[in-house]
Design a protein around this motif. Structure first.
Motif, short mmCIF file in Angstrom:
data_model
loop_
_atom_site.label_atom_id
_atom_site.label_comp_id
_atom_site.label_asym_id
_atom_site.label_seq_id
_atom_site.Cartn_x
_atom_site.Cartn_y
_atom_site.Cartn_z
N ARG A 118 0.83 -1.21 0.00
CA ARG A 118 0.00 0.00 0.00
C ARG A 118 0.86 1.26 0.00
O ARG A 118 0.58 2.23 -0.70
CB ARG A 118 -0.91 0.01 1.23
CG ARG A 118 -1.98 -1.06 1.26
CD ARG A 118 -3.02 -0.72 2.31
NE ARG A 118 -3.90 -1.86 2.59
CZ ARG A 118 -3.84 -2.61 3.67
NH1 ARG A 118 -2.93 -2.34 4.61
NH2 ARG A 118 -4.67 -3.62 3.84
N THR A 119 1.91 1.24 0.80
CA THR A 119 2.78 2.42 0.92
C THR A 119 3.49 2.70 -0.39
O THR A 119 3.60 3.86 -0.82
CB THR A 119 3.80 2.19 2.05
OG1 THR A 119 3.11 1.91 3.27
CG2 THR A 119 4.67 3.42 2.24
N LEU A 120 3.98 1.66 -1.05
CA LEU A 120 4.67 1.85 -2.34
C LEU A 120 3.71 2.35 -3.41
O LEU A 120 4.10 3.13 -4.29
CB LEU A 120 5.30 0.53 -2.77
CG LEU A 120 6.53 0.08 -1.96
CD1 LEU A 120 6.91 -1.35 -2.34
CD2 LEU A 120 7.71 1.01 -2.20
N TYR A 125 9.73 6.16 -3.45
CA TYR A 125 10.81 6.08 -2.45
C TYR A 125 12.13 5.79 -3.16
O TYR A 125 12.17 5.11 -4.18
CB TYR A 125 10.50 4.99 -1.42
CG TYR A 125 9.32 5.35 -0.56
CD1 TYR A 125 9.49 6.06 0.63
CD2 TYR A 125 8.02 5.04 -0.95
CE1 TYR A 125 8.41 6.42 1.40
CE2 TYR A 125 6.93 5.40 -0.18
CZ TYR A 125 7.13 6.09 1.00
OH TYR A 125 6.05 6.47 1.76
N ASP A 126 13.20 6.32 -2.58
CA ASP A 126 14.53 6.16 -3.15
C ASP A 126 15.22 4.90 -2.63
O ASP A 126 15.90 4.19 -3.37
CB ASP A 126 15.40 7.39 -2.82
CG ASP A 126 14.78 8.67 -3.32
OD1 ASP A 126 14.73 8.86 -4.54
OD2 ASP A 126 14.33 9.48 -2.48
N LEU A 147 11.30 -7.89 -1.08
CA LEU A 147 12.26 -7.62 -2.15
C LEU A 147 11.58 -7.63 -3.52
O LEU A 147 11.93 -6.84 -4.41
CB LEU A 147 13.39 -8.64 -2.11
CG LEU A 147 14.33 -8.54 -0.90
CD1 LEU A 147 15.30 -9.72 -0.88
CD2 LEU A 147 15.11 -7.22 -0.92
N ASP A 148 10.59 -8.51 -3.71
CA ASP A 148 9.84 -8.53 -4.96
C ASP A 148 9.16 -7.19 -5.20
O ASP A 148 9.24 -6.61 -6.30
CB ASP A 148 8.78 -9.63 -4.94
CG ASP A 148 9.36 -11.03 -5.05
OD1 ASP A 148 10.52 -11.15 -5.48
OD2 ASP A 148 8.66 -11.99 -4.69
N GLY A 154 11.56 -0.21 -8.27
CA GLY A 154 12.87 0.37 -8.51
C GLY A 154 13.50 1.02 -7.30
O GLY A 154 14.22 2.02 -7.43
N VAL A 155 13.25 0.46 -6.10
CA VAL A 155 13.77 1.03 -4.86
C VAL A 155 15.06 0.31 -4.47
O VAL A 155 15.11 -0.93 -4.45
CB VAL A 155 12.74 0.91 -3.73
CG1 VAL A 155 13.28 1.51 -2.43
CG2 VAL A 155 11.43 1.58 -4.13
N LEU A 156 16.10 1.06 -4.16
CA LEU A 156 17.37 0.48 -3.72
C LEU A 156 17.21 -0.14 -2.33
O LEU A 156 16.58 0.47 -1.45
CB LEU A 156 18.46 1.55 -3.71
CG LEU A 156 19.88 1.07 -3.39
CD1 LEU A 156 20.87 1.71 -4.34
CD2 LEU A 156 20.25 1.38 -1.95
#
Length: 348
Positions: A118-120, A125-126, A147-148, A154-156
């Motif tokens: 939900r947050t993503l 986010y970087d 991780l998926d 595309g978050v590090l």
């Protein structure tokens, strides 16, 4: 007998090499050769071809260096947590001027993947942080679902695997910065922070304007020799010997040994009516946290004074409610754990 979840007891051969004549790391090529070999061994244990950095400092240095090297004011960092170390990443993030968003769950629960999704979906986010093994609660987190999601966005990723590397499989090939330390499953002395760093992470680090020098990973990447500062020679030699022991045994055998000893520890605990703090399905093979509400400190003192066995209590609100047995590295040994559990049975 020291049976804490880090620092661990040291194997005899590791103690022996620490008494060898000191090598000057700045002028003696023998040290540089040994250090290069050490990095190769660490790559094998990490299971990665990524560059590995070994910094002079306790494991927390690695956690701060990962943040200091990848974030700057204005960056948005998502901290995924179900334990004290996961929560603690927010302090590092905010100290370097970035904005932290904590997505957390109760300490005896799994990582909040649904809330993460939900947050993503609600913002960009970087960087994201998380912990593989939350030592204070004896929890091993399944990182794959998180991780998926983070890969899709595309978050590090930065992962604290300090208490699992060398004792349990870690999905390092899916992590941008994976952090370890010498004093846990490697069974070397405290004092070395270790990180594997992906090419994507190096690209980000090179583009940052670091707020710190010594906690910046970039000098290690750009140094003409393998290390930019005088290294901690004796600790490097000790870690090298500890890694030889681990690799001679074989990673699969080491992981099996940790699982078997953990199962024995919990079976003995069950016989005493002790429950693991998290659900057994989430309990780490490197440490067992038993729930002993209001009695952890008294039990710890009694075990040390009457049986010469040192265990650990919990952190924060769990300080007197959790008693922890560290069966990691050299301590993942049936005889050592049997002695500890016999002592605990006598005081139960």
């Amino acid at each position: 007998m020291l049976l804490t979840p880090g620092p661990t007891a040291l194997p005899p051969s590791v103690r022996d090499v620490m008494s060898e004549e000191l090598i000057n790391p700045d002028v003696d090529p023998a040290f540089a050769d040994r250090y290069d070999a050490l990095l190769d061994k660490l790559g094998t244990v990490f299971g990665t071809d990524d560059e590995v950095v070994v910094m002079g400092g306790e494991g927390i240095l690695g956690l701060e260096a990962a943040i200091a090297s990848t974030v700057e004011p204005g960056d948005r960092v998502l901290c995924l947590s179900n334990g004290p170390y996961g929560d603690g990443f927010t302090d590092f993030v905010e100290s370097y001027g970035a904005e932290s968003t904590l997505v957390d769950a109760d300490y005896d629960d799994s990582l909040p993947v649904v809330e993460l999704e939900r947050t993503l979906a609600a913002g960009e986010y970087d960087v994201a942080t998380m912990v593989h093994c939350e030592t204070p609660t004896g929890t091993l987190n399944d990182l794959s679902p998180a991780l998926d999601l983070l890969d899709e966005h595309g978050v590090l990723t930065i992962v604290d695997a300090v208490s699992s590397l060398g004792g349990a499989p870690v999905p390092t090939d899916r992590i941008d910065i994976c952090l370890g330390a010498s004093q846990k499953c490697f069974s070397a002395p405290p004092g070395l922070a270790i990180a594997s760093v992906s090419d994507v992470a190096w690209d980000r680090i090179e583009a940052r304007d670091p707020a710190s020098l010594y906690t910046n990973l970039l000098p290690w990447h750009e140094a003409e020799q393998p290390y930019p500062y005088t290294h901690l020679t004796t600790l490097v030699v000790a870690l090298d010997e500890a890694l030889d022991l681990l690799l001679d045994e074989g990673l699969d055998a080491v992981h099996d040994r940790h699982r078997e000893v953990a199962a024995y520890c919990r079976e003995r605990g069950a016989e005493m009516g002790l429950d693991p703090y998290p659900d057994p399905e989430r309990s780490s093979p490197t440490v067992t946290a038993f729930s002993v509400p209001g009695r952890a400190t008294a039990l710890q003192e009694r075990l040390r004074e009457a049986h010469d066995v040192t265990l650990a209590t919990g952190f924060g609100d769990l300080a007197d409610d959790v008693l922890r047995v560290g069966h990691m590295g050299y301590n993942a040994d049936p005889d050592r754990v049997e002695r500890a559990m016999d002592a605990l049975a006598a005081e139960r």
